[in-house]
Every structure is written in C-alpha cells, then in structure tokens.
Write a protein that holds these residues in place. Structure first.
Motif, PDB file in Angstrom:
ATOM      1  N   ASN A  38       0.840  -1.187   0.000  1.00 40.73           N
ATOM      2  CA  ASN A  38       0.000   0.000   0.000  1.00 40.73           C
ATOM      3  C   ASN A  38       0.881   1.244   0.000  1.00 40.73           C
ATOM      4  OD1 ASN A  38      -2.451  -1.432   0.072  1.00 40.73           O
ATOM      5  ND2 ASN A  38      -2.283  -1.690   2.286  1.00 40.73           N
ATOM      6  N   THR A  46      -2.257   0.783  -4.370  1.00 42.21           N
ATOM      7  CA  THR A  46      -1.643  -0.507  -4.066  1.00 42.21           C
ATOM      8  C   THR A  46      -0.833  -0.954  -5.272  1.00 42.21           C
ATOM      9  OG1 THR A  46      -3.501  -1.129  -2.628  1.00 42.21           O
ATOM     10  CG2 THR A  46      -2.060  -2.897  -3.402  1.00 42.21           C
ATOM     11  N   HIS A  81     -10.451   2.602 -11.874  1.00 43.44           N
ATOM     12  CA  HIS A  81     -11.791   2.180 -11.462  1.00 43.44           C
ATOM     13  C   HIS A  81     -12.877   2.980 -12.173  1.00 43.44           C
ATOM     14  CE1 HIS A  81     -12.442   5.709  -8.896  1.00 43.44           C
ATOM     15  NE2 HIS A  81     -11.246   5.524  -8.357  1.00 43.44           N
ATOM     16  N   LYS A 104     -10.338   1.548  -5.736  1.00 48.19           N
ATOM     17  CA  LYS A 104      -9.327   0.580  -6.152  1.00 48.19           C
ATOM     18  C   LYS A 104      -9.621  -0.852  -5.725  1.00 48.19           C
ATOM     19  CE  LYS A 104      -6.208   1.305  -2.169  1.00 48.19           C
ATOM     20  NZ  LYS A 104      -6.215  -0.060  -1.643  1.00 48.19           N
ATOM     21  N   ASP A 105     -10.627  -1.048  -4.878  1.00 50.24           N
ATOM     22  CA  ASP A 105     -10.944  -2.390  -4.398  1.00 50.24           C
ATOM     23  C   ASP A 105     -12.204  -2.962  -5.041  1.00 50.24           C
ATOM     24  OD1 ASP A 105      -8.737  -2.519  -2.635  1.00 50.24           O
ATOM     25  OD2 ASP A 105      -9.814  -1.284  -1.188  1.00 50.24           O
ATOM     26  N   LEU A 159      -9.885  -5.362  -9.182  1.00 50.30           N
ATOM     27  CA  LEU A 159      -9.147  -6.487  -8.596  1.00 50.30           C
ATOM     28  C   LEU A 159      -8.955  -7.624  -9.594  1.00 50.30           C
ATOM     29  CD1 LEU A 159     -10.819  -6.640  -5.068  1.00 50.30           C
ATOM     30  CD2 LEU A 159      -8.549  -5.755  -5.627  1.00 50.30           C
ATOM     31  N   SER A 197      -7.237   4.749  -5.991  1.00 48.61           N
ATOM     32  CA  SER A 197      -8.523   5.442  -5.927  1.00 48.61           C
ATOM     33  C   SER A 197      -8.313   6.897  -6.323  1.00 48.61           C
ATOM     34  CB  SER A 197      -9.108   5.366  -4.513  1.00 48.61           C
ATOM     35  OG  SER A 197      -9.372   4.028  -4.150  1.00 48.61           O
ATOM     36  N   ALA A 199     -18.696  -1.498  -5.845  1.00 46.76           N
ATOM     37  CA  ALA A 199     -17.729  -1.742  -4.778  1.00 46.76           C
ATOM     38  C   ALA A 199     -18.230  -1.207  -3.447  1.00 46.76           C
ATOM     39  CB  ALA A 199     -16.401  -1.083  -5.126  1.00 46.76           C
TER      40      ALA A 199
END
Length: 291
Positions: free
Chosen positions: A5, A18, A38, A44-45, A50, A67, A196
C-alpha cells in the motif's frame, strides 16, 4: 512480493494506491506495468479493478491500482468526481510508477472500466508516456452517452433539467447541488450488487456536467501508433455499446474492438475466461511484459 500500500501525490492531495510486483521479477529487472483505473464513484478495491489486476500480475506485469481523488480512501472532497481531474490523477500516478525500481518507465499502460475506460483513452490521447491502452465498457462522448442512458424524452428532460438546476444552485448559493448516482448514470437493479463497497452514492451536479462535456472521441486518434484494445458487452445495459464502436472508428492503428455476448457492463468483475483470453492474446502481440 506481496501487495504494498502506497500513497501517490496529485494536485496537493494523497491518493490511496496498491502496487504489486510479480513474484518472478528479479533484482534489477524492469517490467512492463499497468495502471488499473476504477469506474464511476468506485475505488481501487472494486471487482472490476481487482480481477484484471490479478490476471495482469499472473501474466507478469507490475500493477498499480489506486482510488481517484474524492473516492475510496483517497484525499479530496468525497464524491466530487471531475473527469479532467481524474485524467490529472492518472498522469500523476504514471509519474509515480515510472520511478518504481521494477518498472520500465517507457512501458506503462492503462486499463480502465466504464468511467475508468473513458479516462484511460483520454489520458492515452493527451500523454505520450502512455505505452498502450485497454478500455472496458468505456465511452467517448458524454452527451451522446447520456442520451443513450436517458432514452425517453421525459428522461432526457429530467436529466438536462438537473444540469440546469445544478448550475443555478451553484451560482446562487455558492455551493453544489447534490444528486443521487442513479440520476446521473442509471444502473439496472440486478447489476447494482456489482458496485464496490464504499462506492459514492451522492455527487455534486458538476460531476454530471463534467461527464457531459468529456469527449475522449476527440483524442483517441492520437493514441496511434501505440496499441489500443476496446472491450465492450455486446448488449451493455449501462454504457451504450456504440460508445466503444465510435471510439474504434476514430482510432488509428493498431486498434482492436471486441464485443462479448452473454455478459454485461461489469464483465471484468465476472472473471470471464473468454475476455481474459482475448486480452492475453492481444498483450502477447502488442504489449508483452518485456520489450
């Protein structure tokens, strides 16, 4: 190497990011890399970030997912999403990644989904440092995209009235009119579970205006001779499929367009083997891990 991170500076803000270097990268070796972007109000998650990050890592690429400002855990006014500011964030993330010891600074590509696809194409068109672009479900003309998303005369009148009210409210009150995400970009209820965690639900009306004015169509032709891959669901129920078709018409070579049946807007998140196969073959031909 496990994920790391990191924090990326952009316009006086810090972006949450990340980075992951594949396990087989040797000391002193420099690999091709991808910035993974994104979608609208996401982070970003998300699954659409991913999943391609994982596939690219397995194929041997360094990845950086982050992000945008105002999204996820990044700094900035939460929910304030402005297209050209996301282009600025992407370019600053590219600057950061180019300095990474395991990355070949001349071989950094972009991959993005939906809003991120549009930002990837636009950034590739205005920044010659971008070595290649992959857009999944992206768009090239904000006004035409919105007309396809707000189809009936009543829906279009309601949407354009929202833009007008946003401008008037900002001028009169000196602050933004906040509007729900689905008033900007309608998403069928059965697809909303793909969003998300911590996705933005309310946006300033200026977000919709910035998207309305955003035209990756105008710069996509400048990506050539760097390679471009356009991916879209053949019957996309969120972003009209014609958006990628028009981008392809305006692109120079080498460019490819692939439309997939039996998938929908969040096709990266579906972890579709056909999609990964097309992307893997395209990478082998146009953007391998080493020069």
């Amino acid at each position: 190497m496990p994920e790391e991170n990191v924090s990326i500076p952009s316009a006086g803000l810090r972006l949450s990011a990340t980075v992951r270097v594949p396990d087989d990268v040797k000391a002193g070796e420099k690999r091709a890399a991808f910035l993974v972007l994104h979608g609208f109000g996401s982070n970003k998650d998300s699954s659409n970030v991913l999943a391609p990050s994982k596939v690219l890592n397995v194929l041997g690429y360094v990845t950086l997912r982050f992000s945008m400002r105002g999204c996820g855990d990044s700094e900035g006014e939460f929910g304030r999403v402005i297209c050209l500011e996301q282009v600025e964030d992407t370019r600053n993330a590219l600057t950061w990644l180019a300095q990474h010891p395991s990355v070949d600074p001349k071989r950094i590509a972009l991959v993005g989904s939906s809003f991120g696809g549009a930002v990837a194409v636009y950034t590739g068109g205005v920044d010659v440092r971008v070595a290649a672009v992959i857009s999944n479900g992206g768009w090239g003309d904000g006004e035409r995209k919105f007309r396809g998303q707000h189809k009936s005369p009543e829906e279009w009148a309601r949407f354009t009235r929202m833009l007008e009210e946003g401008r008037a409210h900002l001028a009169k009150a000196g602050k933004s009119l906040m509007v729900p995400r689905y008033d900007i970009v309608p998403i069928p209820p059965h697809l909303r579970g793909n969003l998300a965690k911590n996705s933005i639900e309310m946006f300033p009306a200026e977000t919709a205006q910035s998207m309305f004015d955003f035209r990756a169509d105008d710069v996509v032709g400048k990506i050539a001779p760097r390679p471009l891959l356009l991916i879209h669901a053949a019957n996309d129920s969120v972003t009209p499929t014609e958006q990628s078709i028009e981008l392809f018409k305006r692109a120079g070579q080498p460019a490819e367009l692939h439309l997939f049946s039996e998938v929908d807007h969040f096709l990266f998140g579906e972890d579709n083997a056909r999609v990964w196969g097309v992307m893997r073959d395209w990478l082998h031909n146009y953007f391998p891990t080493t020069a």
